[in-house]
Scaffold this motif. Structure first.
Motif, mmCIF file in Angstrom:
data_model
loop_
_atom_site.group_PDB
_atom_site.id
_atom_site.type_symbol
_atom_site.label_atom_id
_atom_site.label_comp_id
_atom_site.label_asym_id
_atom_site.label_seq_id
_atom_site.Cartn_x
_atom_site.Cartn_y
_atom_site.Cartn_z
ATOM 1 N N THR A 174 0.774 -1.193 0.025
ATOM 2 C CA THR A 174 -0.018 -0.042 0.154
ATOM 3 C C THR A 174 1.079 1.312 0.019
ATOM 4 O O THR A 174 2.140 1.182 0.327
ATOM 5 N N ARG A 175 0.219 2.481 0.036
ATOM 6 C CA ARG A 175 1.132 3.596 -0.334
ATOM 7 C C ARG A 175 0.838 4.612 1.096
ATOM 8 O O ARG A 175 -0.189 4.723 1.510
ATOM 9 N N MET A 176 1.885 5.059 1.521
ATOM 10 C CA MET A 176 1.818 6.277 2.788
ATOM 11 C C MET A 176 2.538 7.416 2.402
ATOM 12 O O MET A 176 3.238 7.405 1.311
ATOM 13 N N VAL A 177 2.332 8.503 3.237
ATOM 14 C CA VAL A 177 3.142 9.574 3.006
ATOM 15 C C VAL A 177 4.365 9.535 3.637
ATOM 16 O O VAL A 177 4.567 9.024 5.042
ATOM 17 N N TYR A 178 5.662 9.720 2.825
ATOM 18 C CA TYR A 178 7.049 9.602 3.222
ATOM 19 C C TYR A 178 7.165 11.273 3.722
ATOM 20 O O TYR A 178 6.981 11.923 2.775
ATOM 21 N N VAL B 205 2.286 14.397 11.367
ATOM 22 C CA VAL B 205 1.949 14.987 10.049
ATOM 23 C C VAL B 205 0.333 15.156 10.379
ATOM 24 O O VAL B 205 -0.510 14.040 10.835
ATOM 25 N N PRO B 206 -0.409 16.027 10.286
ATOM 26 C CA PRO B 206 -1.639 16.322 10.526
ATOM 27 C C PRO B 206 -2.611 15.052 9.770
ATOM 28 O O PRO B 206 -2.157 14.717 8.588
ATOM 29 N N THR B 207 -3.645 14.698 10.357
ATOM 30 C CA THR B 207 -4.475 13.550 9.975
ATOM 31 C C THR B 207 -5.481 14.079 9.213
ATOM 32 O O THR B 207 -6.373 13.158 8.269
ATOM 33 N N ASP B 208 -5.700 15.454 8.927
ATOM 34 C CA ASP B 208 -6.765 15.951 8.187
ATOM 35 C C ASP B 208 -5.975 16.679 6.934
ATOM 36 O O ASP B 208 -5.013 16.976 6.777
ATOM 37 N N GLN B 209 -6.913 16.839 6.049
ATOM 38 C CA GLN B 209 -6.316 17.123 4.656
ATOM 39 C C GLN B 209 -5.984 18.523 4.636
ATOM 40 O O GLN B 209 -5.041 18.846 3.759
ATOM 41 N N ALA B 210 -6.776 19.405 5.264
ATOM 42 C CA ALA B 210 -6.489 20.804 5.288
ATOM 43 C C ALA B 210 -5.052 21.219 6.054
ATOM 44 O O ALA B 210 -4.323 21.870 5.509
ATOM 45 N N GLY B 211 -5.009 20.572 7.176
ATOM 46 C CA GLY B 211 -3.721 20.482 7.747
ATOM 47 C C GLY B 211 -2.717 20.004 7.214
ATOM 48 O O GLY B 211 -1.505 20.445 7.246
ATOM 49 N N PHE B 212 -2.777 18.776 6.388
ATOM 50 C CA PHE B 212 -1.753 18.194 5.616
ATOM 51 C C PHE B 212 -1.231 19.116 4.405
ATOM 52 O O PHE B 212 0.166 19.226 4.367
ATOM 53 N N ALA C 295 -7.284 12.303 6.173
ATOM 54 C CA ALA C 295 -8.382 12.015 5.813
ATOM 55 C C ALA C 295 -9.243 13.429 5.608
ATOM 56 O O ALA C 295 -9.101 14.429 5.940
ATOM 57 N N GLY C 296 -10.465 13.213 4.675
ATOM 58 C CA GLY C 296 -11.089 14.451 4.493
ATOM 59 C C GLY C 296 -12.557 14.172 4.979
ATOM 60 O O GLY C 296 -12.633 14.342 6.444
ATOM 61 N N GLY C 297 -13.767 13.739 4.344
ATOM 62 C CA GLY C 297 -14.868 13.402 5.070
ATOM 63 C C GLY C 297 -14.945 11.936 5.414
ATOM 64 O O GLY C 297 -16.164 11.649 5.486
#
Length: 429
Positions: free
Chosen positions: A156-160, A174-181, A304-306
């Motif tokens: 699977t793919r993750m953020v490096y 790393v923020p878990t929400d898309q805006a924070g990311f 995550a987003g929604g």
């Protein structure tokens, strides 16, 4: 963990794209009933001669592993034929047409719908427990409500991300929400990075990077009867993806082959990829004189987003062809290859990650913190639909994403165009 082995698994893992929609293990496309299976097999006294096809590094390594299988089943002979990836699909199609298929084969997961539609695959016996596999991986075997084969290995793919540079930019994690990311990516750029993150601006396979953001925003790629690209959730996700290029946080025209060098130098401190990249970036850093680089980066889930964080699941399946004259023996081999202890041995040989969840409890996979995080991500990972036409539709999707990244096309325009092309192509069923 011997990360140098992860590169061995990469040649096959990166070449594949799994199918499925991440429903409960054993469910059909409508989510209401267990997937249909074939007649049970009797493996205790199985016998026969099996021809097995496998691609890439797997084809080279498999004979050593199946030697242990034939020790347990002396009345079964296994002949493994390595098949080059670039000719594999046509070789399978030609063999199906000619009636010369192997007994057992490693099958690219986006080929499952096509081969099942050609009546070439034997339904998975009811005696094989589908619940032992990662949910998304099992769903790649389900075509039109029937399971054909089993998952063999997964990725699977993750953020490096450069954890040291993130801290310098004021982010301890790393923020878990898309805006924070996105704020983190911009913050790392403001702190000195040339680009905040590396994303795929429409190259072949860019859907593997875009769809995780969409799935994590509650989007779906298909319903029971067809594709569903122009939904509000998908449009919002494509706009989000495109905003990284519009705001010049990601390079819309990145040079090829520089991911590891840019990551090591800190020019681009984030990217999204699979577990094989751990060995690549660490080996590159070591060659550049960067000792201890493994302490300078980490991996994190797709934000995550929604919806719940969900990434793309890749890997390969094992299937038995209907024309086999040794069905019991063929499924005995498949069942043996997906026993937890065998999966751990296969990982030790090739670093191909186990599709059987319980195998991840072994010390060989829990000892490395970063690898263990990939195991957690696999629990919610998804893949595109098992429609035979997916590869054609994915090409159309990639083309529209390129327009989003390089021409500023809106998510609505891109997904409307993708939906129109998908409906024109059809599901292929």
């Amino acid at each position: 963990m011997r990360r140098s082995h992860l590169l061995v698994a990469f040649s096959a893992s990166a070449a594949l794209a799994l199918t499925g929609c991440g429903r409960d293990a054993g469910e059909t496309d409508d989510g209401d009933a267990p997937a249909q299976t074939g007649e049970a097999v009797s493996t205790e006294d199985a016998s026969g001669e099996l021809d097995v096809w496998a691609m890439g590094a797997e084809g080279e390594a498999l004979p050593d592993l199946v030697a242990e299988f034939t020790d347990q089943y002396p009345d079964i002979t296994v002949n493994v034929t390595p098949v080059p990836w670039d000719s594999a699909h046509d070789k399978f199609v030609n063999s199906i047409t000619a009636g010369t298929t192997p007994d057992v084969a490693m099958v690219g997961t986006t080929w499952m719908g096509e081969f099942a539609g050609m009546d070439a695959l034997d339904p998975t016996p009811s005696s094989i427990d589908a619940a032992k596999f990662f949910e998304g991986a099992h769903e790649t075997t389900v075509v039109d409500g029937t399971s054909y084969g089993v998952p063999w290995y997964v990725e699977t793919r993750m953020v490096y991300y450069r954890s040291d540079l993130a801290q310098e930019a004021g982010f301890d994690e790393v923020p878990t929400d898309q805006a924070g990311f996105k704020e983190m990516a911009a913050g790392m750029q403001e702190a000195g990075a040339e680009w905040g993150i590396s994303l795929q601006p429409g190259q072949t396979g860019s859907w593997q990077s875009v769809l995780p953001f969409a799935w994590s925003n509650g989007a779906e790629t298909a319903g029971e009867d067809g594709y569903t690209f122009n939904t509000p959730e998908m449009v919002e996700s494509v706009d989000y993806y495109g905003s990284f290029f519009a705001d010049e946080i990601a390079n819309a025209n990145p040079p090829e082959g520089q991911t590891e060098s840019d990551f090591t130098s800190g020019n681009v401190p984030m990217f999204i990829s699979g577990p094989w990249m751990m060995s690549i970036v660490e080996d590159f850093a070591a060659n550049e004189g960067e000792d201890g680089f493994g302490e300078m980066y980490d991996v994190a889930p797709i934000p995550a987003g929604g919806g719940e964080s969900s990434s793309f699941i890749g890997g390969s399946n094992l299937a038995v062809f209907q024309d086999t004259e040794s069905r019991d023996a063929a499924w005995a081999l498949v069942d043996w290859l997906t026993q937890p202890e065998t999966q751990v041995k296969w990982y030790d040989m090739t670093s191909a990650l186990p599709s059987v969840q319980s195998a991840w409890e072994d010390d060989a996979l829990t000892a490395d913190d970063k690898l263990a995080k990939f195991g957690v991500a696999l629990e919610t990972a998804q893949a595109p639909p098992s429609f035979p036409s997916w590869e054609q539709v994915a090409e159309a999707f990639d083309g529209e994403i390129e327009k989003v990244a390089k021409q500023g096309l809106s998510g609505q325009e891109a997904m409307d165009a993708t939906q129109a092309q998908a409906e024109s192509i059809g599901t292929g069923q």
